[in-house]
Every structure is written in C-alpha cells, then in structure tokens.
Design an enzyme around this catalytic site. Structure first.
Site, mmCIF file in Angstrom:
data_model
loop_
_atom_site.group_PDB
_atom_site.id
_atom_site.type_symbol
_atom_site.label_atom_id
_atom_site.label_comp_id
_atom_site.label_asym_id
_atom_site.label_seq_id
_atom_site.Cartn_x
_atom_site.Cartn_y
_atom_site.Cartn_z
ATOM 1 N N ARG A 260 0.826 -1.206 0.000
ATOM 2 C CA ARG A 260 0.000 0.000 0.000
ATOM 3 C C ARG A 260 0.861 1.256 0.000
ATOM 4 O O ARG A 260 2.094 1.182 0.042
ATOM 5 C CB ARG A 260 -0.926 0.010 1.212
ATOM 6 C CG ARG A 260 -0.225 -0.019 2.554
ATOM 7 C CD ARG A 260 -1.245 0.092 3.669
ATOM 8 N NE ARG A 260 -1.940 -1.171 3.871
ATOM 9 C CZ ARG A 260 -1.606 -2.076 4.798
ATOM 10 N NH1 ARG A 260 -0.618 -1.838 5.612
ATOM 11 N NH2 ARG A 260 -2.252 -3.196 4.936
ATOM 12 N N GLY A 261 0.190 2.384 -0.130
ATOM 13 C CA GLY A 261 0.828 3.693 0.001
ATOM 14 C C GLY A 261 1.965 3.911 -0.975
ATOM 15 O O GLY A 261 1.866 3.607 -2.167
ATOM 16 N N ILE A 262 3.061 4.452 -0.436
ATOM 17 C CA ILE A 262 4.203 4.807 -1.273
ATOM 18 C C ILE A 262 4.800 3.555 -1.932
ATOM 19 O O ILE A 262 5.173 3.579 -3.104
ATOM 20 C CB ILE A 262 5.253 5.561 -0.416
ATOM 21 C CG1 ILE A 262 4.682 6.932 -0.015
ATOM 22 C CG2 ILE A 262 6.555 5.724 -1.178
ATOM 23 C CD1 ILE A 262 5.568 7.729 0.939
ATOM 24 N N ASP B 27 5.891 -7.793 1.148
ATOM 25 C CA ASP B 27 5.291 -7.169 2.333
ATOM 26 C C ASP B 27 5.103 -8.257 3.372
ATOM 27 O O ASP B 27 5.246 -9.434 3.071
ATOM 28 C CB ASP B 27 3.978 -6.455 2.007
ATOM 29 C CG ASP B 27 3.788 -5.197 2.872
ATOM 30 O OD1 ASP B 27 4.008 -5.292 4.099
ATOM 31 O OD2 ASP B 27 3.442 -4.136 2.325
ATOM 32 N N ALA C 18 9.824 -0.511 3.014
ATOM 33 C CA ALA C 18 9.074 -0.921 4.209
ATOM 34 C C ALA C 18 9.534 -0.136 5.427
ATOM 35 O O ALA C 18 10.727 0.018 5.672
ATOM 36 C CB ALA C 18 9.253 -2.411 4.447
ATOM 37 N N ASN D 193 8.386 9.058 27.104
ATOM 38 C CA ASN D 193 7.426 7.974 27.288
ATOM 39 C C ASN D 193 7.768 6.743 26.452
ATOM 40 O O ASN D 193 6.982 5.807 26.353
ATOM 41 C CB ASN D 193 6.017 8.431 26.886
ATOM 42 C CG ASN D 193 5.587 9.661 27.671
ATOM 43 O OD1 ASN D 193 5.943 9.782 28.847
ATOM 44 N ND2 ASN D 193 4.881 10.571 27.022
ATOM 45 N N TYR E 85 11.837 6.973 15.026
ATOM 46 C CA TYR E 85 11.692 7.018 13.568
ATOM 47 C C TYR E 85 12.808 7.856 12.943
ATOM 48 O O TYR E 85 13.442 7.448 11.970
ATOM 49 C CB TYR E 85 10.320 7.601 13.242
ATOM 50 C CG TYR E 85 9.954 7.593 11.782
ATOM 51 C CD1 TYR E 85 9.614 6.408 11.139
ATOM 52 C CD2 TYR E 85 9.925 8.773 11.045
ATOM 53 C CE1 TYR E 85 9.267 6.390 9.803
ATOM 54 C CE2 TYR E 85 9.568 8.770 9.700
ATOM 55 C CZ TYR E 85 9.240 7.582 9.086
ATOM 56 O OH TYR E 85 8.901 7.582 7.752
ATOM 57 N N LYS F 150 15.638 6.754 10.293
ATOM 58 C CA LYS F 150 15.703 7.351 8.965
ATOM 59 C C LYS F 150 17.012 8.112 8.743
ATOM 60 O O LYS F 150 17.554 8.114 7.638
ATOM 61 C CB LYS F 150 14.491 8.260 8.736
ATOM 62 C CG LYS F 150 13.172 7.493 8.657
ATOM 63 C CD LYS F 150 13.182 6.470 7.518
ATOM 64 C CE LYS F 150 11.838 5.789 7.325
ATOM 65 N NZ LYS F 150 11.878 4.758 6.252
#
Lengths: 429, 452, 305
Positions: free
Chosen positions: B217-219, B238, B289, B299, B358, B362
C-alpha cells in the site's frame, strides 16, 4: 513406482486463513473466498494474463446460484479469461480429487498447467425451502393461467415456509459425522487421552509452523484475518481434559469425543498450482514436489458394516500395493484430522494384523506410522476444516515440506462423507 | 488518501482569485509525468556559453526540445538551464544569475530552473569553493521564489565528470520532467560517468528486475506501479499479514508477490532466492518498508524503539549485506550495476517531535547510504535514499485536520506530495541513467520549510 | 376360500365417518360375546398407485438420496397403502366384531413376491382371520393379497400373487374371549445395541404420512387427539416406521419378505435410534428404540432372495 508419461509437478499453493464459522468470513461467499485464494496464487507466481489448462475446484455446500462457482471465481482473477474452469465435488475429498485428477491430466499431456482447490462456507451455507414448498412453486411456474397459478400458490401452508439448512448428518443414517466417528472410535478402542494428545500436537505444530514463517508463502490474508483463527497455540492436555464429550454420548463412559478433539465447522478456500516440468521451467516457477498417485475408496457404512470415515484405510492399501511401497518409505504423513479419533482409528487399523489380512487382504499389516512424521505442521483440528478446501491445504503443505528432499515421499489420507476416502502420494524434488 | 480540497478549490478560476485576494497560499496543480506526453511544453533556455553547455544542448535537442540561447521579451519560457560549471570566484555568478532573473517573469506554470555546477566540497580554492557554494544558495532561494508549481534544483557534478556524462543528462532530464514535480530546492550529485541513457525514455527500466518492500500500500504500492510502468519486472514484498492487498497490487502490475517479514534473518536470502527463481536476475532493490511508533522520548518503551529500529534500518543493513554478498545482485551489466534505493524521511534530516525512534532510523538510512556507496560504485552500482516530506497517504490521512493542513502548506509548493512523486524519484534513482549518482539523499518534499 | 364380495375401491373418508358411528354402536352391542365372524373376503380393483403418490412418499421418506426417481418397483409400504382402504372397508363392515376406533397395529408380515410399478392396476383381496384372545382385548389378522388386474383369482391362486401382507391388530378393550390374565410373560429386558442410524421425526410426520396413505386416524394427526386417545401426544404410524426401516433396502426385483412388530409407540416429534444388523441367510434384523429412555419401539426383519 508406476511409470507415468511425465511428471505432474506441484509448484505451490495459496489459501486464505481458515476461519471458524460465523466469524471473520460471516459475510463472505464461497465465490469471494475462492477468488481471493486464486488471486493470491496468481500474485505469488506471477500468473497474470496466463492461460492455464484448467482450474478445477469445488464446494461441498454450494448455492444453486453458484452452478459455475469455479469458472465465476476464475473470471474474477487476472488469469486469462480463456482459462477453462469447472466444479468438482466429492465431499471432504473434493480438493484432493480436483488436484489428483488435474495431475492425471498433466501426466497424460492433456494440459500443461492447472489450478486445483476448493472452498467451503458454513457461514454462507445455502438455505433452501422445503420440498413441499418447492413443489408448489414449481407447479405455479408451470401454470398456464393466473387461476391455475393462484390455485397452486393457495396450497402454501405456514409450515412450508420454514427454511431448511443443510446439516452434516449422513442422509442415509441420520447420524452426524461425529456420531458415526464415535461408533468407530469405540469399536477401535480409541482413548480420550490419545485423542486429546493428538489435538494438542496439532495446535502446537501449526502454531510452530506459523512462528517459523512456514506459511508465509502458503497463505494470504483475507478479510482482515492473517492466520487460522481456530488455532490455540496455548492448547494443553490439562485444558482439553476438562471438556465434556459432544459425540457418542450414548456410549456413556466410553464417550471420548469432545469439541476440542473434533474439527470445528470452518470457512475457507485453498488453491494449488500444478504444471508439467516443461511448463514450470518455461515460466521460471519452482518445482516443490511431484504428485505421484492417488486412490479412492468407499465403504459400506450404512448399516454399520464399516466405519463412515474408515475408507482411506482401503485406498491406502491398494495405492501402496500398486506402487510397491510400505509406510517405511514415507518421510511425512498428512492424515486429515476430521476428528482426532479418525486419524487414530485409521492408524490402528493399519497396525492391525486382523484388519490388514482379513479386511484389506494384505499379507501383513501396513504397520505403524511414526508420530514424529505425522501432521508435522498441524492439521485440521488446529487449522479447521472448510470441507473442500482441506485437500489444497494438505497438498501444498506437504509439497513444501518435501521440497529440497528429492525422492522423499509424503502420504496423504483424507476421509469424506458418504463413507468415502482418498489417499495420495507426493514425492519431493 | 486525504483529499486536498483546498488545492482543488484554489486551482479553480474563482478559487485562484479569492485565495490571491486573501493572501492565502496558492498551490498550483503540478505538472506530473504521463507516458506519451512531451517532456516539457515550450522553450528551454540555456544560459551560459561554456563549452560544456554545447554538449548539454546537444542532449536537449536530441530529446526534441525547443532549445534557445535567447528568447523575446514576451515569449513564455518552460525551463531555464543555467550553467555555472566554470565559475571560479563569486563575481563570476553575476552574469548568468541576472540573465536567469530576467527570465523569471516569463516562466510558464510548473516551470523549471536547473542550475549546473561543480561540487564545492571538491575545491580547496577558497574563491572557487565560495562561488560553487554560492550556486547552492541562490538555487535554494530561487526555489522559494518560484511560483505556480515551478521548481528550482541543481545538478552538481564531481570534478572528473564531464557535463555530457550520461548521468548528468539523466539528472537534468529528470529535473526538467514532470517526474520531479514535488522536488524543489534540491541538488543531484553526479559522481561518476557510470550509467547509460535509455533507448526508450518511456521504458528506462526495460528488462530489469526490481524488488520493492512494503509494496502492499501507500508509497510502496506507488513505487511498484511506477517501476512497472517504466518497464521493470517487480517483486512485491510485504509482511504476510498484508498479503491480501499485496496480491491486489501485484496482480495490477503483473509482478510476483513475496510475503516476507523483512526483519527475518534470512530475508535477504529469500529475496535473492525468489529473484533467482522467477527472473534469474535482480537489478534494483527498493527498501521502502517502514513503520512508525511515535511517542515522546520521555514515554518511549523498548518495544516501540526497538521495532522501529529493527524494521526501518537494521533489516536494511542485513539485507544489503546478503544482497552485496550474492552473485545475483553484484554483476554489472555494461556500465550499470545493482541499484539500491532506500526510503529515508525529512524527519531523519530535521527531526520531529515524538519521532526520536523514527528519525533515528531514517537518519540511519541516510548514513548507511552514504557509507555503502563506495562498495556499490565499485561494481557500477548505486545506493541512494529518498526522503519524502508531507505525502498524502493513508498514514497522513489519519493526522488531525489542522496539523495536516499546516503540514501540507509548509513548503514552497504549498501542497502535499503524492506517493507517485516519491515513486518517480525512486524510479529515476533506480534507472541506468542515474548510475553516476550514489550515496546521496534526495528529498521529495516540495522544499519543506522544516529542515535543511 | 369363500367367494369374495366385489366392492368398488372404498373411499376412506366415508369409512372413517362410519367408524365413528360404529364406535358408538359396538360399545352398545359388544357385551364381550363372540358374534359370527365375517368369513367372506372383499375384493376390489385398484387403478394402481399414481406416480404423484410415489413421489410424495419419496419426499416424505427423504428417500431422494436412496431411490431417486429411477426405481421402478413400488416400495412394499406403498402397496400396503393401496390395500389400506380395503382393509378399512372390511373392518368397518357391520359384521366385524371389533370397533375400528381403538384398533392398535401390533405387527405386520409381508411377502412381496413380484415388483409392482406405479400406475399398474391390481386386484386387492382383503380378509380377516385368526381372531385370538389378547391380554388387553382381542387380536385379529387382516390379510391383504394383491393380484394383477384382469385375472380370475379363484382360478389362478397363489401363482400370480404379487404381494401378501398379514397385519395383526388388537381391538383394545374388546374381549371376544374370556379374559386371560396369564398370557403376558415378564417384559423382555432390552439393551440397546450400537446404533447405525438416528431418525429425527418432525411434528408433521403423522400428518404427512396420513395425507399420502389416507390413514387419517386422529391419533397420528395432533398432540391433542393423541392425548385424548390415551397417548402422550400424536404418535407416528407404525407403517411409517416400517417404511423408514425398509427405505433403500428393498430389492428392485422384489421376492423379499419382511416383518415388523410394534412396541412402545413413537411420540411426535421425536427421535428414534435405529440399528440394522446383518443376520444369516441374507436376513437383516432391525430394531428401533428411544435414544433417551432406551424403550424399544419396534423390531423388524428383512429377508431378500
């Protein structure tokens, strides 16, 4: 083994996760499910636009509107619409029969490629009107005048309107499959303990196979479900021992069959891709195993001469004799767990000197089956059993197990309603 | 995907007047690539009369473009290519810069300005480096000033690379085309003369096999579609749980589906095995992915942190090792070798509140790409990253309305990008025409105001 | 054999109305003394069982998976149904000493000599014999014989016999003989065998069998009527149980013999556990019982040639 003109190669399979009835697939039809399984197979093997020799599958419980279920399903996939498709039906042996007969076509050179499989839905089972109402409606349809039609329709009584759902009872005996199996289990002295053990092993084996990613290329999710939802990884003997028997209750203390050592009603679909060696090579497809041979049998169960689900014992004897094989020649055994006791009774019969000599007409018993080779990645007790879809599940699982083990053999046994059975041999490559 | 109703409205006649009167952002309908459509509509003006520019002009002419050295004062201009490849001191910029400036009012909508210059870092001469660095600054500023969907980007050449090298031409063509609709204020570096231009620009990936992870899905799905459109055979990967959508996309692009958890130890081997079995080759790997498990660091728990690191970067490192160790993914064909494109994020560049995990993963991708480049270049291959900014996906559709609306407008194009915009950049970096570009991270963010 | 009295095929509805009157009359007249017994059989021509009737019978027995429509020979119980109005006519004659209402079917013995297809006209002879004392009244055998149409049955006799059945009935509470207290032995202990079948009988089975057979004895039709007549509810026709027992087991070429003896009646709706066991000389033994209480409903036998 019997020489055949050419090999029928199992290339791979795909099924949707099996779902307990009236659950995840409650709103899915047979056609939805079979189409999804086929689409996943097409995607896995890049068969978009491909014209195959045949697609054969079936459903045990089928709407009359689905008179061309498999063709309609195939048309809903990216396969070339010129791929012929047809329905096959042999109760729980439907999937295996579809695959076996396609393998034969490949061996004979009638087709080069094919998909075999099956689907079943309890949640979307056909509900039909009573015979009496049907007769009246038909009469009304045939009526030549409004008056005649009204006279025919005037015969409808409230009682006629109660719908009839198909049961799992055998039409000739009125006994459910479980009741039949309870009688056989009692006859063969199958204990509660061994049935529960087999059920626990089924759940654990299936869960472990999922954990290992074994099913990564055998299953594609459907309707938000990505694994068989009947599976209980935490199943244990202690838990199972607590359950009360549900079948053979008139056997009193000898009642051994519970909801846990019997297969639940399930929805699902499966498909297996087959091809000749040349076709597989030309399409750069993997060759997991060969579909070597298969055999049917049926027993006279109506008045209890033989157990309803014991037919595979006969098929196995004939098939092994024809191929000059014994149980020692097999690496893996896939015996469909309609009930835990089905597997155990079949195995006990094959071990029985008397049964093998007197009933099967062999010189010696077929012998015992090594439990460590039996249903190693789980079977129907854990996965569930959408009748016609089970054959595809078993064939694809066994073919993958045997892949990379050239010449190693796998044995399949599937019992079916109506006192029928089917057995098959698969050879790894 | 969330509908950008504002952009829809603002591009209508009434909407345009109204938003202008109110001083609101005026997002234009971007010119995006369509097979069969002309590369660019209208004259392309080439400014700067270096020897190199003649070589470049020949490329532009061979593509059927209306190449000009000069245009009349009323004539509309589709693109300006400004040659700064010979500047040796900041004073050298003036002539070309002012010539470009004189044309800006004549630019059509969705116009392109491309500056061509040499890598500042490779010069040890203060004046020369200052001049080259100056091109970066002016290009970025110009990108901010571009209107009506126009973009400004640069092609940055290594010392030894000829302006006419295949990858320089490839980069220029990408920047001129609708493929780079959401790329602005960026620089494509050309570090070698590797690569070759395709015989058919509409099928630059013809005969090649590509793997896309996270393709359900998506990109990821958009990347698979774009690579397929560009002629590649695509293996779509996937997680097993996404198998149903994966099958849909796979069947749409005529590829093969591989259900695989990429964090498995043998994920790389499984991909190679699949590619070997079905296609007998593997040319392109797109590590798309990724997952988010946002939480303020205060947190953050181990599960959130570790899963993001495991999926977004550790898996890529492990798969790359397997890929680079394999025969299948290593063999160069002519002047083109294996290509890896990895998805980074503007969060990895600028950081983002609640995304420490994240952003770490990245940024890690950006580092990995830079460090792996030499190994890939050695076999005529490339490894690059693409860092999307705000892209309209199912994921961003879940953002609160106000946040989403702000995020959309915070860039020079005043709108969110589409998954296809990211996919186009991935496809470009995966193409043989980009074989001279490696180790870089290209942003597809409409020149997001956040970050560099 | 005494000359039979030829009669047209009796209408069951009329017989039932007459039976109701007779019930009153016999109660008045039968003071427990044996009157002269009817000794002349009745003879009637029957146009044959229609295909429609055969189809309804098939639907009722859910015999679709058993016989389909390919079977040419009619099942024994359908022949019994053809003869039933003649039996009824016999029972409702004024010289018959037992009241029709209150007759209980005890057993049936049938020899089905030759196959009889649908729409085959037959001659039906009905007679009574063997009046005998019973613990609870008087029992009597009703014999049915079927011959092909058009032959003189006085001449040909048993060679042309297609079908013969002996139904033993009990005239409940009518003692034509002196009461005998000692004739009933201790009740036989019954241990259910392993079942081979389970019949699920709906509440409407009595009504459906009645509509096919014409046997509208109220006992079978509704729970209220059943209770009024001393049962726990509506009970199934004995011949329905015989039909279920035989379904799928009768040979197409006939020549078979079968019998059934009824014990505890089957209340509707209900379930009957069933066992078919092979015996010697192509004889099968059947037994049906209540799966809950273990009470036996019937035993039966089938011998095929």
């Amino acid at each position: 083994m019997a020489a055949t003109p050419r090999d029928a190669v199992i290339i791979g399979g795909n099924r949707i996760p099996f779902a307990r009835a009236h659950g995840a697939y409650a709103n899915a039809s047979n056609q939805d499910m079979l189409t999804s399984a086929l689409k996943g197979l097409v995607a896995r093997f890049g068969l978009q636009g491909e014209q195959l020799g045949a697609v054969a599958a079936g459903a045990v419980l089928k709407h009359s509107k689905n008179f061309n279920l498999v063709r309609e399903s195939a048309l809903g996939t990216p396969l070339d619409p010129r791929t012929p498709a047809y329905d096959v039906q042999m109760a729980c042996a439907t999937g295996t029969e579809a695959i076996g007969s396609l393998a034969n076509k490949i061996k004979l050179g009638q087709v080069d490629s094919a998909i075999g499989g099956g689907v079943d839905s309890i949640s979307d089972a056909p509900i039909v009107v009573s015979d009496a109402l049907r007769a009246i409606l038909m009469e009304a349809t045939r009526a030549k005048s409004t008056g005649q039609r009204l006279r025919a329709l005037a015969k409808i009584r409230p009682g006629h309107l109660a719908p009839r759902a198909p049961g799992t009872g055998e039409p000739r005996t009125g006994l459910s499959m479980g009741e039949h199996m309870a009688i056989t289990a009692d006859k063969w002295g199958i204990t509660r303990q061994e049935q529960d053990e087999l059920a626990v092993a089924s759940h654990r084996n299936l869960a472990a196979a999922y954990q290992d990613g074994f099913f990564d290329d055998l299953i594609s999710p459907f309707n938000g479900l990505s694994a068989d939802n009947n599976m209980r990884a935490d199943s244990s003997l202690e838990k199972l021992t607590k359950l009360s028997p549900v079948f053979g209750k008139d056997l009193g203390a000898n009642a051994t069959m519970t909801a846990a050592n019997s297969t639940p009603l399930t929805d699902g679909a499966s498909a297996v891709l087959l091809g000749s060696e040349e076709w597989a090579d030309a399409h750069d497809l993997p060759k997991l195993a060969n579909f070597v041979d298969y055999e049917h049998s049926a027993v006279d169960f109506v008045d209890g001469a033989e157990g309803l689900l014991m037919a595979p014992t006969y098929a196995a004897a004939r098939m092994l004799q024809r191929n000059g094989l014994t149980f020692e020649d097999f690496e893996y055994f896939e015996i469909h767990e309609a009930f835990a006791s089905t597997v155990l009774a079949q195995m006990k019969a094959w071990e029985s000197e008397d049964f093998c000599r007197t009933t099967l007409g062999l010189d010696r018993p077929l012998g015992s089956i090594d439990r460590s080779r039996l249903n190693v990645n789980g079977s129907s007790l854990a996965a569930g059993h959408p009748f016609a879809a089970t054959g595809g599940r078993i064939v694809a699982t066994l073919a993958k197990l045997l892949h990379g083990k050239p010449g190693k053999l796998g044995f399949i046994s599937v019992c079916a309603a109506g006192g029928q059975g089917i057995t098959a041999i698969i050879e790894g490559r | 995907m969330a509908q950008d109703t504002y952009t829809e409205f603002a591009t209508t006649g009434v909407g345009k007047k109204l938003t202008k009167a109110l001083g609101l952002p005026q997002p234009a309908k971007l010119r995006r690539y369509r097979p069969g459509a002309p590369l660019i509509h209208g004259p392309v003006v080439l400014i700067g009369s270096t020897e190199a520019s003649d070589a470049l002009a020949r490329h532009l002419l061979s593509w059927g473009l209306d190449v000009r050295r000069h245009v009349g004062p009323k004539e509309q201009v589709a693109a300006v290519v400004a040659m700064f490849d010979a500047v040796s001191t900041p004073a050298d910029l003036s002539e070309t810069v002012l010539a470009v400036g004189g044309l800006l009012k004549q630019l059509k909508s969705c116009a392109r300005v491309v500056t061509v210059f040499r890598d500042p870092a490779q010069s040890q001469l203060p004046a020369e480096r200052a001049a080259r660095k100056g091109v970066e600054g002016l290009t970025r500023s110009l990108a901010h000033e571009m209107r009506a969907g126009g973009t400004a980007n640069g092609v940055m050449l290594d010392a030894g690379v000829d302006v006419a090298a295949p990858s320089a031409a490839g980069a220029l063509r990408f920047l001129l085309s609708g493929r780079s609709a959401f790329v602005s204020g960026q620089f494509i570096t050309v570090g070698s003369d590797h690569g070759m231009l395709p015989t058919d620009w509409e099928a630059p990936l013809q005969g090649q096999t590509a793997v896309v992870t996270g393709a359900a899905r998506g990109i990821g799905a958009a990347i698979a579609r774009t690579l397929h459109r560009d002629g590649a055979q695509v293996i779509l990967v996937d997680v097993p749980a996404a198998g149903e959508q994966l099958a849909e996309v796979t069947n749409e692009v005529g590829g093969t589906a591989l259900q695989l958890d990429i964090t498995r130890d043998d994920a790389g081997e499984r991909i190679l095995q699949h590619a070997q079995q079905y296609y007998g080759r593997l040319d392109i790997v797109v590590h798309n992915a990724g997952i988010t498990r946002d939480k303020l660091l205060a947190n953050m728990d181990a599960a959130r942190w570790d899963s993001v690191i495991a999926v977004n970067i550790e898996s890529q490192l492990r798969m790359n090792r397997a890929l680079l160790d394999s025969e299948l993914f290593s063999r160069p064909e002519g002047r083109v070798g294996p290509r890896i494109v990895s998805l980074a994020s503007t969060s990895g560049i600028a950081g983002n509140r609640g995304q420490s995990n994240y952003a770490a993963s990245k940024a890690g991708v950006i580092g990995m790409v830079a460090a792996s480049s030499a190994e890939l270049q050695a076999r005529h291959g490339t490894i690059n990253a693409v860092a999307p900014g705000f892209i309209e996906t199912e994921m961003t559709a879940k953002m609160p309305f106000a946040t989403r609306e702000v995020a959309r407008r915070l860039n020079s194009l005043s709108q969110g990008g589409r998954p296809e915009d990211v996919a186009e950049t991935v496809a470009y970096l995966a193409s043989p025409a980009a074989a001279g570009t490696s180790g870089m991270t290209l942003r597809v963010c409409g020149q997001n105001l956040v970050g560099a | 054999m005494n000359d039979p009295i030829p009669i047209p095929l009796p209408k069951l509805g009329r017989l039932y109305r007459k039976a109701a009157l007779n019930a009153v009359r016999s109660r008045l007249s039968s003071g427990g003394s044996l009157k002269a017994l009817p000794d002349r059989p009745l003879l009637t021509e029957h146009p044959g069982i229609t295909e429609e009737q055969a189809e309804q019978y098939r639907l009722l027995l859910e015999g679709e998976p058993f016989d389909g429509t390919h079977r040419q020979a009619l099942p024994s119980v359908l022949l019994h149904i053809a003869g039933f109005p003649v039996q009824m006519a016999l029972l409702s004659r004024s010289d018959f000493p037992l009241p029709l209402v209150g007759m209980v079917h005890l057993s049936n013995q049938v020899t089905h000599h030759h196959p009889v297809p649908a729409r085959t006209p037959v001659q039906i002879l009905a007679r009574v014999e063997n009046f005998a004392p019973h613990r609870r009244g008087t029992q009597v055998d009703l014999v049915l014989e079927m011959y092909p149409a058009g032959i003189d049955i006085q001449q040909t006799g048993s060679a042309d016999l297609l079908y013969t059945s002996t139904s033993c009935y009990l005239g409940l509470g009518t003692y034509l003989y002196a009461k005998t207290e000692s004739t009933s032995g201790p009740r036989e202990e019954f241990t259910p065998p392993q079942k081979t079948g389970l019949w699920t009988l709906g509440a409407d089975v009595g009504r459906r069998y009645a509509s096919i057979s014409g046997d509208f004895n109220p006992l079978h039709l509704s729970g209220l009527a059943g209770k009024a007549l001393g049962q726990k509810g509506a009970i199934v026709h004995g011949m329905y149980l015989a039909a279920r027992m035989l379904e799928g087991r009768e040979p197409e070429g006939a020549g078979h013999r079968w019998s059934i003896s009824f014990e505890a009646p089957v209340t509707l709706p209900g379930k009957v556990a069933f066992c078919a066991a092979p015996g010697v000389n192509k004889t099968q033994h059947f037994v049906g019982w209540n799966p809950r209480t273990g009470r036996r409903h019937f035993t039966g036998e089938l011998n095929i040639p």
